[in-house]
Design an enzyme around this catalytic site. Sequence first.
Site, PDB file in Angstrom:
ATOM      1  N   MET A  27      70.314  -6.153  31.320  1.00 24.80           N
ATOM      2  CA  MET A  27      70.646  -5.935  32.730  1.00 24.80           C
ATOM      3  C   MET A  27      70.022  -4.631  33.232  1.00 24.80           C
ATOM      4  O   MET A  27      70.397  -4.135  34.293  1.00 24.80           O
ATOM      5  CB  MET A  27      72.162  -5.913  32.926  1.00 24.80           C
ATOM      6  CG  MET A  27      72.800  -7.256  32.532  1.00 24.80           C
ATOM      7  SD  MET A  27      74.364  -7.595  33.333  1.00 24.80           S
ATOM      8  CE  MET A  27      75.350  -6.243  32.759  1.00 24.80           C
ATOM      9  N   TYR A  29      68.622  -0.537  33.354  1.00 25.89           N
ATOM     10  CA  TYR A  29      69.125   0.819  33.134  1.00 25.89           C
ATOM     11  C   TYR A  29      69.073   1.097  31.634  1.00 25.89           C
ATOM     12  O   TYR A  29      70.056   1.452  30.994  1.00 25.89           O
ATOM     13  CB  TYR A  29      70.546   0.998  33.690  1.00 25.89           C
ATOM     14  CG  TYR A  29      70.789   2.440  34.124  1.00 25.89           C
ATOM     15  CD1 TYR A  29      70.150   2.952  35.242  1.00 25.89           C
ATOM     16  CD2 TYR A  29      71.628   3.269  33.398  1.00 25.89           C
ATOM     17  CE1 TYR A  29      70.346   4.266  35.628  1.00 25.89           C
ATOM     18  CE2 TYR A  29      71.820   4.593  33.774  1.00 25.89           C
ATOM     19  CZ  TYR A  29      71.179   5.074  34.889  1.00 25.89           C
ATOM     20  OH  TYR A  29      71.372   6.387  35.272  1.00 25.89           O
ATOM     21  N   HIS A  31      68.547   2.066  27.793  1.00 24.68           N
ATOM     22  CA  HIS A  31      68.758   3.224  26.921  1.00 24.68           C
ATOM     23  C   HIS A  31      68.285   2.847  25.519  1.00 24.68           C
ATOM     24  O   HIS A  31      67.783   1.732  25.297  1.00 24.68           O
ATOM     25  CB  HIS A  31      70.228   3.640  26.933  1.00 24.68           C
ATOM     26  CG  HIS A  31      71.180   2.511  26.673  1.00 24.68           C
ATOM     27  ND1 HIS A  31      71.196   1.797  25.488  1.00 24.68           N
ATOM     28  CD2 HIS A  31      72.131   1.930  27.449  1.00 24.68           C
ATOM     29  CE1 HIS A  31      72.120   0.868  25.532  1.00 24.68           C
ATOM     30  NE2 HIS A  31      72.700   0.914  26.725  1.00 24.68           N
ATOM     31  N   HIS A  34      69.138  -0.669  24.058  1.00 25.39           N
ATOM     32  CA  HIS A  34      68.230  -1.740  24.487  1.00 25.39           C
ATOM     33  C   HIS A  34      66.882  -1.621  23.778  1.00 25.39           C
ATOM     34  O   HIS A  34      66.314  -2.601  23.312  1.00 25.39           O
ATOM     35  CB  HIS A  34      67.951  -1.654  25.991  1.00 25.39           C
ATOM     36  CG  HIS A  34      69.163  -1.766  26.866  1.00 25.39           C
ATOM     37  ND1 HIS A  34      69.643  -0.712  27.596  1.00 25.39           N
ATOM     38  CD2 HIS A  34      69.963  -2.810  27.145  1.00 25.39           C
ATOM     39  CE1 HIS A  34      70.689  -1.094  28.288  1.00 25.39           C
ATOM     40  NE2 HIS A  34      70.917  -2.373  28.041  1.00 25.39           N
ATOM     41  N   GLN A 145      74.862  -5.821  18.457  1.00 25.36           N
ATOM     42  CA  GLN A 145      76.198  -5.964  17.878  1.00 25.36           C
ATOM     43  C   GLN A 145      77.251  -5.312  18.777  1.00 25.36           C
ATOM     44  O   GLN A 145      78.426  -5.667  18.735  1.00 25.36           O
ATOM     45  CB  GLN A 145      76.202  -5.342  16.476  1.00 25.36           C
ATOM     46  CG  GLN A 145      77.555  -5.297  15.783  1.00 25.36           C
ATOM     47  CD  GLN A 145      78.126  -6.687  15.545  1.00 25.36           C
ATOM     48  OE1 GLN A 145      77.387  -7.654  15.394  1.00 25.36           O
ATOM     49  NE2 GLN A 145      79.446  -6.775  15.523  1.00 25.36           N
ATOM     50  N   LYS A 146      76.816  -4.362  19.609  1.00 27.33           N
ATOM     51  CA  LYS A 146      77.714  -3.698  20.571  1.00 27.33           C
ATOM     52  C   LYS A 146      78.566  -4.717  21.319  1.00 27.33           C
ATOM     53  O   LYS A 146      79.737  -4.499  21.587  1.00 27.33           O
ATOM     54  CB  LYS A 146      76.848  -2.884  21.538  1.00 27.33           C
ATOM     55  CG  LYS A 146      77.474  -2.473  22.837  1.00 27.33           C
ATOM     56  CD  LYS A 146      78.396  -1.313  22.631  1.00 27.33           C
ATOM     57  CE  LYS A 146      78.952  -0.708  23.888  1.00 27.33           C
ATOM     58  NZ  LYS A 146      78.970  -1.497  25.070  1.00 27.33           N
ATOM     59  N   ASP A 147      77.954  -5.850  21.708  1.00 29.36           N
ATOM     60  CA  ASP A 147      78.680  -6.910  22.413  1.00 29.36           C
ATOM     61  C   ASP A 147      78.938  -8.043  21.419  1.00 29.36           C
ATOM     62  O   ASP A 147      78.296  -9.099  21.463  1.00 29.36           O
ATOM     63  CB  ASP A 147      77.861  -7.385  23.613  1.00 29.36           C
ATOM     64  CG  ASP A 147      77.653  -6.261  24.614  1.00 29.36           C
ATOM     65  OD1 ASP A 147      78.558  -6.016  25.420  1.00 29.36           O
ATOM     66  OD2 ASP A 147      76.602  -5.588  24.559  1.00 29.36           O
ATOM     67  N   GLN A 150      79.833 -11.592  22.559  1.00 25.26           N
ATOM     68  CA  GLN A 150      78.667 -12.202  23.211  1.00 25.26           C
ATOM     69  C   GLN A 150      77.754 -12.851  22.167  1.00 25.26           C
ATOM     70  O   GLN A 150      77.250 -13.960  22.380  1.00 25.26           O
ATOM     71  CB  GLN A 150      77.912 -11.131  23.988  1.00 25.26           C
ATOM     72  CG  GLN A 150      76.596 -11.577  24.569  1.00 25.26           C
ATOM     73  CD  GLN A 150      76.050 -10.575  25.556  1.00 25.26           C
ATOM     74  OE1 GLN A 150      76.473 -10.533  26.703  1.00 25.26           O
ATOM     75  NE2 GLN A 150      75.115  -9.748  25.139  1.00 25.26           N
ATOM     76  N   SER A 182      75.787   2.891  26.250  1.00 24.77           N
ATOM     77  CA  SER A 182      76.080   1.829  27.219  1.00 24.77           C
ATOM     78  C   SER A 182      75.609   2.294  28.587  1.00 24.77           C
ATOM     79  O   SER A 182      75.724   3.486  28.913  1.00 24.77           O
ATOM     80  CB  SER A 182      77.598   1.569  27.271  1.00 24.77           C
ATOM     81  OG  SER A 182      77.930   0.826  28.431  1.00 24.77           O
TER      82      SER A 182
HETATM   83  P1  AMP Z   1      73.149  -5.178  28.741  1.00 25.52           P
HETATM   84  O1  AMP Z   1      72.013  -4.612  29.510  1.00 25.52           O
HETATM   85  O2  AMP Z   1      74.371  -4.303  28.710  1.00 25.52           O
HETATM   86  O3  AMP Z   1      73.443  -6.611  29.093  1.00 25.52           O
HETATM   87  O4  AMP Z   1      72.666  -5.210  27.220  1.00 25.52           O
HETATM   88  C1  AMP Z   1      71.505  -5.906  26.847  1.00 25.52           C
HETATM   89  C2  AMP Z   1      71.458  -6.033  25.356  1.00 25.52           C
HETATM   90  O5  AMP Z   1      71.447  -4.738  24.758  1.00 25.52           O
HETATM   91  C3  AMP Z   1      72.680  -6.765  24.774  1.00 25.52           C
HETATM   92  O6  AMP Z   1      72.267  -7.624  23.725  1.00 25.52           O
HETATM   93  C4  AMP Z   1      73.520  -5.624  24.271  1.00 25.52           C
HETATM   94  O7  AMP Z   1      74.382  -6.003  23.201  1.00 25.52           O
HETATM   95  C5  AMP Z   1      72.455  -4.663  23.785  1.00 25.52           C
HETATM   96  N1  AMP Z   1      73.017  -3.309  23.695  1.00 25.52           N
HETATM   97  C6  AMP Z   1      73.669  -2.616  24.660  1.00 25.52           C
HETATM   98  N2  AMP Z   1      74.079  -1.420  24.203  1.00 25.52           N
HETATM   99  C7  AMP Z   1      73.682  -1.348  22.900  1.00 25.52           C
HETATM  100  C8  AMP Z   1      73.814  -0.369  21.872  1.00 25.52           C
HETATM  101  N3  AMP Z   1      74.445   0.780  22.073  1.00 25.52           N
HETATM  102  N4  AMP Z   1      73.288  -0.656  20.655  1.00 25.52           N
HETATM  103  C9  AMP Z   1      72.652  -1.825  20.425  1.00 25.52           C
HETATM  104  N5  AMP Z   1      72.494  -2.792  21.359  1.00 25.52           N
HETATM  105  C10 AMP Z   1      73.002  -2.561  22.575  1.00 25.52           C
END
Ligand code: AMP
Length: 283
Positions: A27, A29, A31, A34, A145-147, A150, A182
């Site tokens: 999504m 932004y 870090h 990602h 693995q954070k999610d 999911q 996050s």
């Molecule tokens: P999001 O943009 O929050 O939807 O996250 C996109 C992907 O990045 C998802 O598969 C998340 O699980 C992964 N992700 C987000 N934060 C972390 C993190 N701290 N460590 C590893 N993967 C992450």
Amino acid sequence: MQTITLLSDLRQARKPLPGKFGLVPTMGYLHQGHLSLVERARAECEHVGVSVFVNPTQFGPSEDLERYPRDLEADLRQLERLGVDLVWTPTVEEMYPAGFQTWVTVENVTAPLEGKQRPGHFRGVATVVAKLFNAFTPERAYFGQKDAQQVVVIRRMAQDLNFPVEVVVCPTVREPDGLALSSRNAYLSPQERQAATVLHRALTSAEEAYAAGERDAELLRALMSSTLASEPLAREEYVSVADPETLDELNRVTSGALLSMAVRIGKTRLIDNVVLTRKAETG
Ligand code: AMP
């Protein structure tokens, strides 16, 4: 790197790319969490695609869709640097055109935890990921693995709907003090940022109790809850000690169990988890 808005252009750009294609859905932004997925995909696949799309259907009516942080320019700079081939930044209208009415609903594993607190969330996630799989036709897709829930939901969906996609799970990337990276950490005030370390502290306290021989899941849940309660700015939504596949709550803790939690720090909702390992058992 090609940055693409239209689905038809994405299909054109994807078609001639030979070899394994790795997809990283995000999504934006971005870090280091990602980027760790992108790096893994880059190392394992001939070509890499990233989607940047704040998916409105996975947000509830009272959630943070409008204020969700966005910085596409910075995202594209980072993805370019990592050697990504295709970035898809679809519009909401393209993803969900007028008349849209087809949804992917994964049943049992979406009932507890995040699914319970965020009704409709996983319907939005599963639907958009199915559409991303159809758009990119990847051989592999990378998730964090954070999610944790999911990952369980996407694996189930890929298997049930016969997507020929290998779901690859990458470890949670953390700040030096343990806070999981996050995009939502950007909402935290300095004081809240400090308080947010309590999630990792609570997970670690349960992990240590398990390593010391504790096998009563209720006791581990109580330990996590009391650690969270010790932080005045934190409000627990749930703590869980669950089977990693069914996500059913456990009575007796076994290796592989998923410890997870959702916590409000002020207005910001944070989640985190760890999987108990044999290493924790002996160490
Ligand atoms: P999001 O943009 O929050 O939807 O996250 C996109 C992907 O990045 C998802 O598969 C998340 O699980 C992964 N992700 C987000 N934060 C972390 C993190 N701290 N460590 C590893 N993967 C992450």
